[in-house]
Design a protein around this motif. Structure first.
Motif, PDB file in Angstrom:
ATOM      1  N   TRP A  38       0.815  -1.231   0.000  1.00 20.81           N
ATOM      2  CA  TRP A  38       0.000   0.000   0.000  1.00 20.81           C
ATOM      3  C   TRP A  38       0.843   1.273   0.000  1.00 20.81           C
ATOM      4  CZ3 TRP A  38      -4.379  -1.605  -1.646  1.00 20.81           C
ATOM      5  CH2 TRP A  38      -4.871  -2.868  -1.268  1.00 20.81           C
ATOM      6  N   HIS A  39       1.958   1.259   0.715  1.00 24.51           N
ATOM      7  CA  HIS A  39       2.808   2.455   0.717  1.00 24.51           C
ATOM      8  C   HIS A  39       3.509   2.654  -0.629  1.00 24.51           C
ATOM      9  CE1 HIS A  39       2.137   2.229   5.088  1.00 24.51           C
ATOM     10  NE2 HIS A  39       2.336   3.532   5.043  1.00 24.51           N
ATOM     11  N   THR A  40       3.909   1.567  -1.247  1.00 24.16           N
ATOM     12  CA  THR A  40       4.512   1.677  -2.580  1.00 24.16           C
ATOM     13  C   THR A  40       3.489   2.200  -3.582  1.00 24.16           C
ATOM     14  OG1 THR A  40       5.993  -0.153  -2.047  1.00 24.16           O
ATOM     15  CG2 THR A  40       5.740   0.393  -4.382  1.00 24.16           C
ATOM     16  N   PHE A  41       2.245   1.746  -3.419  1.00 22.29           N
ATOM     17  CA  PHE A  41       1.167   2.254  -4.275  1.00 22.29           C
ATOM     18  C   PHE A  41       0.979   3.760  -4.061  1.00 22.29           C
ATOM     19  CE2 PHE A  41      -3.355   3.423  -4.524  1.00 22.29           C
ATOM     20  CZ  PHE A  41      -3.518   3.322  -5.899  1.00 22.29           C
ATOM     21  N   ALA A  47       3.895   9.902  -7.496  1.00 23.21           N
ATOM     22  CA  ALA A  47       4.955  10.162  -8.478  1.00 23.21           C
ATOM     23  C   ALA A  47       4.397  10.734  -9.785  1.00 23.21           C
ATOM     24  CB  ALA A  47       5.744   8.883  -8.761  1.00 23.21           C
ATOM     25  N   GLU A  48       3.091  10.520 -10.029  1.00 25.32           N
ATOM     26  CA  GLU A  48       2.457  11.066 -11.232  1.00 25.32           C
ATOM     27  C   GLU A  48       2.055  12.533 -11.069  1.00 25.32           C
ATOM     28  OE1 GLU A  48       1.853   9.340 -14.123  1.00 25.32           O
ATOM     29  OE2 GLU A  48       2.988   7.672 -13.282  1.00 25.32           O
ATOM     30  N   TYR A  49       2.186  13.025  -9.850  1.00 23.79           N
ATOM     31  CA  TYR A  49       1.684  14.363  -9.506  1.00 23.79           C
ATOM     32  C   TYR A  49       2.430  15.468 -10.248  1.00 23.79           C
ATOM     33  CZ  TYR A  49       1.159  18.286  -6.081  1.00 23.79           C
ATOM     34  OH  TYR A  49       0.956  19.486  -5.460  1.00 23.79           O
ATOM     35  N   GLN A  50       3.752  15.541 -10.065  1.00 24.85           N
ATOM     36  CA  GLN A  50       4.498  16.640 -10.688  1.00 24.85           C
ATOM     37  C   GLN A  50       4.415  16.626 -12.216  1.00 24.85           C
ATOM     38  OE1 GLN A  50       5.459  19.362  -9.501  1.00 24.85           O
ATOM     39  NE2 GLN A  50       5.625  19.032  -7.287  1.00 24.85           N
ATOM     40  N   LEU A  69      -6.872  15.552 -11.875  1.00 23.32           N
ATOM     41  CA  LEU A  69      -5.551  14.965 -12.167  1.00 23.32           C
ATOM     42  C   LEU A  69      -5.306  13.716 -11.317  1.00 23.32           C
ATOM     43  CD1 LEU A  69      -3.437  18.256 -12.423  1.00 23.32           C
ATOM     44  CD2 LEU A  69      -4.424  16.914 -14.304  1.00 23.32           C
ATOM     45  N   HIS A  70      -5.708  13.776 -10.042  1.00 21.76           N
ATOM     46  CA  HIS A  70      -5.563  12.593  -9.189  1.00 21.76           C
ATOM     47  C   HIS A  70      -6.317  11.395  -9.766  1.00 21.76           C
ATOM     48  CE1 HIS A  70      -4.359  14.747  -5.174  1.00 21.76           C
ATOM     49  NE2 HIS A  70      -3.311  14.236  -5.763  1.00 21.76           N
ATOM     50  N   ARG A  71      -7.516  11.644 -10.279  1.00 22.05           N
ATOM     51  CA  ARG A  71      -8.311  10.557 -10.862  1.00 22.05           C
ATOM     52  C   ARG A  71      -7.626   9.971 -12.102  1.00 22.05           C
ATOM     53  NH1 ARG A  71     -13.795   8.555 -11.376  1.00 22.05           N
ATOM     54  NH2 ARG A  71     -13.669   7.131 -13.141  1.00 22.05           N
ATOM     55  N   GLU A  72      -7.141  10.853 -12.969  1.00 19.14           N
ATOM     56  CA  GLU A  72      -6.444  10.383 -14.167  1.00 19.14           C
ATOM     57  C   GLU A  72      -5.189   9.598 -13.791  1.00 19.14           C
ATOM     58  OE1 GLU A  72      -7.637  14.279 -16.928  1.00 19.14           O
ATOM     59  OE2 GLU A  72      -5.530  13.840 -16.493  1.00 19.14           O
ATOM     60  N   ASN A  73      -4.449  10.135 -12.832  1.00 15.27           N
ATOM     61  CA  ASN A  73      -3.210   9.470 -12.410  1.00 15.27           C
ATOM     62  C   ASN A  73      -3.503   8.104 -11.802  1.00 15.27           C
ATOM     63  OD1 ASN A  73      -1.900  11.772 -13.253  1.00 15.27           O
ATOM     64  ND2 ASN A  73      -1.548  12.590 -11.195  1.00 15.27           N
ATOM     65  N   LEU A  74      -4.596   8.027 -11.054  1.00 12.92           N
ATOM     66  CA  LEU A  74      -5.005   6.756 -10.461  1.00 12.92           C
ATOM     67  C   LEU A  74      -5.257   5.708 -11.538  1.00 12.92           C
ATOM     68  CD1 LEU A  74      -5.969   5.094  -7.986  1.00 12.92           C
ATOM     69  CD2 LEU A  74      -8.254   6.069  -8.390  1.00 12.92           C
ATOM     70  N   LEU A  94     -11.794   6.205  -4.222  1.00 12.99           N
ATOM     71  CA  LEU A  94     -10.351   6.163  -4.004  1.00 12.99           C
ATOM     72  C   LEU A  94      -9.717   7.529  -4.275  1.00 12.99           C
ATOM     73  CD1 LEU A  94      -8.232   4.226  -3.063  1.00 12.99           C
ATOM     74  CD2 LEU A  94      -8.162   3.214  -5.357  1.00 12.99           C
ATOM     75  N   THR A  95     -10.201   8.210  -5.305  1.00 19.06           N
ATOM     76  CA  THR A  95      -9.694   9.563  -5.595  1.00 19.06           C
ATOM     77  C   THR A  95      -9.923  10.482  -4.400  1.00 19.06           C
ATOM     78  OG1 THR A  95     -10.111   9.259  -7.957  1.00 19.06           O
ATOM     79  CG2 THR A  95      -9.892  11.532  -7.172  1.00 19.06           C
ATOM     80  N   LEU A  96     -11.051  10.275  -3.735  1.00 22.72           N
ATOM     81  CA  LEU A  96     -11.373  11.117  -2.577  1.00 22.72           C
ATOM     82  C   LEU A  96     -10.538  10.764  -1.350  1.00 22.72           C
ATOM     83  CD1 LEU A  96     -15.242  11.476  -2.971  1.00 22.72           C
ATOM     84  CD2 LEU A  96     -13.480  13.188  -3.449  1.00 22.72           C
ATOM     85  N   ALA A  97      -9.678   9.745  -1.462  1.00 22.80           N
ATOM     86  CA  ALA A  97      -8.712   9.481  -0.388  1.00 22.80           C
ATOM     87  C   ALA A  97      -7.934  10.747  -0.053  1.00 22.80           C
ATOM     88  CB  ALA A  97      -7.730   8.380  -0.805  1.00 22.80           C
TER      89      ALA A  97
END
Lengths: 234, 234
Positions: A38-41, A47-50, A69-74, A94-97
């Motif tokens: 889970w932490h690696t996930f 890592a997709e953020y920047q 962007l979080h949803r797309e990256n997910l 999950l995006t709303l995490a």
């Protein structure tokens, strides 16, 4: 010039995104039979953020909220962990995490102390709803929510810092940017803001090289937010 | 659709601009030897408000904060009351009267009750600093400060309402616009927001024709904000 407002970075500085996203991912995905590190996930998603922000900063894409962007990256990251065919509602949950990130233990009491003496506002790359969600989850009280949505651009672009100061009708020198990241503080300083570094050694997990104070002059360097409140005379 | 957020008009709806501006004008100008009908002066200053906003709405002028417009309007109105040659610091102090508007007596407790069940944000033509000043003066707690600065335009232009809903990631039908003015509610309804009229019979002084609920359908009509909180199940 007297500091009137404290402007806060949020992810990593006030909240533990890594531990919280790992926990939320397990809560949502484990009951569906998925077993991940889970932490690696969480690290991979982050890592997709920047790169995603960079496309907006560079003008390759028009302003898009971090929630989107979080949803797309997910959706890009999940298959690399062998997770496919997830229901839309699960992806949304999950995006709303990112709306349910837990504060570091000192954040809430330190913010409450600081609010008796300064105006407080997040200046985050998170959009307004995301900031409201995190604030409600933790009990942060803000005077205003500034940052990406107001400037329709992302830090470290100067407009994000300058629009925040302008929204409070303050010269940059009366605003103190508080962050655990050198790059954020260097960009703020270039815009004329004062700067405070807050150490968050566990942001990337124990022993995983948290950021250090930026080279050159910063106005404050604190071991945590409680320490900064003490230094500011709270 | 369930209401998730309450969006508030501020001047007249939550605060008594007329009584507060009259009091502040007397506080600042009387010691300088000026004797005005303070309430008439407040009315005259406020009468410059809509024409000033209209120039921005119509595109004759680029977006300018209400703080700046208040200052310009003050400089236009003072000579008509025989007040000239006022120091810049005094003009600035007087302009900031709008940051020290007192809430109607029911506003603070009703907002506190409503905040346990809904997200709350001002959607005012006042700029962010002005909203922060009024909130600090009265103890309002907002989840976010939306309105003119976010849209860089003024109500009743649709973008102001729509950008507010968008900032909270809510469809307009999940947002309830709360105002003492029919025109504000009609514009919000046109954008798909739900609407609540709150009577403020003393906004323009006793016997001076406060606004009445707009014709056609509104969702709630309340005698004051405490009454609205009751109707919303607070």
């Amino acid at each position: 010039m007297q500091v009137r407002a404290l402007l806060f970075d949020v992810f990593g500085t006030l909240v533990d995104w890594r531990g919280s996203v790992a926990r939320e991912a397990e809560r949502v995905l484990a009951p569906l039979g998925h077993v991940l590190d889970w932490h690696t996930f969480a690290d991979a998603w982050r890592a997709e953020y920047q790169p995603a922000l960079a496309r907006v900063r560079d003008g390759r894409r028009r302003y898009t909220t971090l929630d989107v962007l979080h949803r797309e990256n997910l959706e890009r990251v999940l298959p690399t962990f062998g997770v496919g065919a997830i229901a839309d509602a699960t992806l949304e949950e999950l995006t709303l995490a990112w709306h349910r990130l837990d504060a570091w233990p000192d954040s809430v009491p330190a913010l409450a102390r600081l609010r008796t003496r300064f105006w407080l506002a997040p200046v985050s790359n998170g959009n307004i709803t995301l900031m409201v969600g995190i604030a409600r989850h933790n009990g942060f009280v803000w005077d205003a929510v500034l940052g990406a949505d107001l400037a329709r651009d992302f830090k470290p672009r100067p407009l994000v810092y300058l629009r925040a100061c302008q929204a409070l009708s303050l010269p940059p020198g009366a605003c103190l940017m508080v962050a655990a990241h050198a790059s954020d503080l260097l960009a703020a300083a270039t815009c004329g803001l004062r700067t405070a570094f807050v150490a968050r050694p566990l942001e990337h997990g124990p022993g995983h090289g948290a950021d250090t104070p930026p080279p050159g002059s910063i106005d404050y360097s604190a071991s945590d937010l409680a320490d900064l409140a003490r230094q500011l005379g709270g």
